[in-house]
Design a protein around this motif. Structure first.
Motif, PDB file in Angstrom:
ATOM      1  N   ARG A  18       1.041  -1.003  -0.302  1.00  0.00           N
ATOM      2  CA  ARG A  18       0.253   0.267   0.014  1.00  0.00           C
ATOM      3  C   ARG A  18       0.312   1.390  -0.200  1.00  0.00           C
ATOM      4  O   ARG A  18       1.881   1.045   0.948  1.00  0.00           O
ATOM      5  N   SER A  19       0.899   1.972  -0.572  1.00  0.00           N
ATOM      6  CA  SER A  19       1.658   3.316  -1.882  1.00  0.00           C
ATOM      7  C   SER A  19       1.276   4.634  -1.470  1.00  0.00           C
ATOM      8  O   SER A  19      -0.714   4.522  -1.968  1.00  0.00           O
ATOM      9  N   ALA A  20       1.767   5.428  -1.050  1.00  0.00           N
ATOM     10  CA  ALA A  20       0.850   6.916  -0.825  1.00  0.00           C
ATOM     11  C   ALA A  20       2.110   8.075  -0.581  1.00  0.00           C
ATOM     12  O   ALA A  20       2.916   8.009  -0.361  1.00  0.00           O
ATOM     13  N   ILE A  21       1.764   9.065  -1.649  1.00  0.00           N
ATOM     14  CA  ILE A  21       3.312  10.275  -1.958  1.00  0.00           C
ATOM     15  C   ILE A  21       2.628  11.014  -0.014  1.00  0.00           C
ATOM     16  O   ILE A  21       1.874  12.037  -0.544  1.00  0.00           O
ATOM     17  N   GLY A  22       3.797  10.919   0.406  1.00  0.00           N
ATOM     18  CA  GLY A  22       3.900  11.382   1.428  1.00  0.00           C
ATOM     19  C   GLY A  22       4.024  13.612   1.402  1.00  0.00           C
ATOM     20  O   GLY A  22       3.911  13.688   2.052  1.00  0.00           O
ATOM     21  N   ASP A  23       4.932  13.164   0.146  1.00  0.00           N
ATOM     22  CA  ASP A  23       5.472  14.481   0.341  1.00  0.00           C
ATOM     23  C   ASP A  23       6.372  14.598  -1.114  1.00  0.00           C
ATOM     24  O   ASP A  23       6.765  14.015  -1.548  1.00  0.00           O
TER      25      ASP A  23
END
Length: 279
Positions: free
Chosen positions: A104-109
């Motif tokens: 599970r991946s998300a663009i953090g910054d």
């Protein structure tokens, strides 16, 4: 560069799954052995997760550098050169052969900076690696994008060799083109700087084929696990300079007075290429 537009990618998510097969484990072992930490039969070797669920784009969707074109999950950064800048990794539980693994991946910054070599854009991606037993690993992966290499002019001066740092444990690894090719194959990594020498030197301006950032991080993680007896690892690490293939390099680790473990890679000239600390 429209930074406000790029920052609209923050929070974007993606999910991908893969199966840890006996063949993948055998390929990974054959690529890195004997430079792997001991592990229990049936478990997967440490850092195998970087081989799971790679992006699979059709040939027509690839950019000049061999990566999938940006603008889907990754933001459409205009700077063309991409490198593995480092990150943070926390091991929680081992993966096992036969596991169905979900990432599970998300663009953090997303951050823009002016560096000595020109503009830089940093993209941080947060990952959770999940098995049927729960979260096995958490990671922040930092990517840096840079402008195209300049052409013409005088070549950069050769870096000054450094005095190697003392260590409690050292591995010597041959940075051969075959090692790079095998790792690109098992990770389905099309980045041409790792196997196409005319492209790496003539287009991106490197001195030769570039050793993958995750190869170095894999060896650092396994060296730390060897030194700490397989305890969970919380590693913060960063790349300092490209490691060029063709000569042996060293992977080193040293216990610090506070109980943490520092680990790093050194080129044949003694200069540190990647470093990190596990606490």
């Amino acid at each position: 560069m429209n930074i406000a537009h790029l920052k609209s990618w923050i929070g974007k998510t993606e999910e991908a799954s893969d199966l840890i097969t006996p063949r993948l484990v055998a390929s990974y072992e054959a690529t890195f052995a004997p430079h792997l930490a001991p592990y229990v039969q049936g478990e997967a070797p440490l850092a195998l997760h970087w081989c799971l669920a790679p992006p699979i784009a059709p040939m027509a969707a690839l950019g000049e550098d061999g990566h999938a074109a940006k603008g889907e999950f990754l933001p459409p950064v205009e700077l063309p050169r991409r490198m593995w800048a480092g990150g943070r990794i926390e091991t929680i539980a081992p993966l096992r052969t036969g596991d169905e693994v979900t990432r599970r991946s998300a663009i953090g910054d997303i951050a823009y900076k002016e560096g000595r070599s020109g503009p830089l854009c940093f993209v941080a991606i947060d990952h959770e690696i999940v098995t049927p037993r729960g979260v096995a690993l958490r990671e922040r992966h930092n990517i840096v994008y840079r402008e195209a290499a300049s052409s013409g002019g005088e070549p950069a001066p050769a870096p000054v060799p450094a005095e190697p740092r003392p260590a409690d444990l050292t591995w010597t690894v041959e940075a051969s083109p075959v090692l790079l090719f095998r790792y690109s194959a098992i990770t389905f990594n099309g980045h041409r700087i790792h196997y196409d020498q005319p492209y790496a030197t003539g287009v991106e301006g490197y001195a030769g084929l570039v050793v993958h950032g995750p190869i170095q991080a894999t060896l650092i993680l396994n060296l730390i696990a060897t030194l700490n007896g397989g305890e969970p690892i919380r590693l913060d690490y960063r790349g300092l300079a490209p490691l060029i293939a063709g000569e042996a390099f060293q992977v080193k680790a040293k216990r610090l007075p506070d109980g943490a473990i520092a680990a790093w890679t050194e080129g044949a000239d003694g200069r540190v290429r990647m470093e990190g600390v596990s606490r």
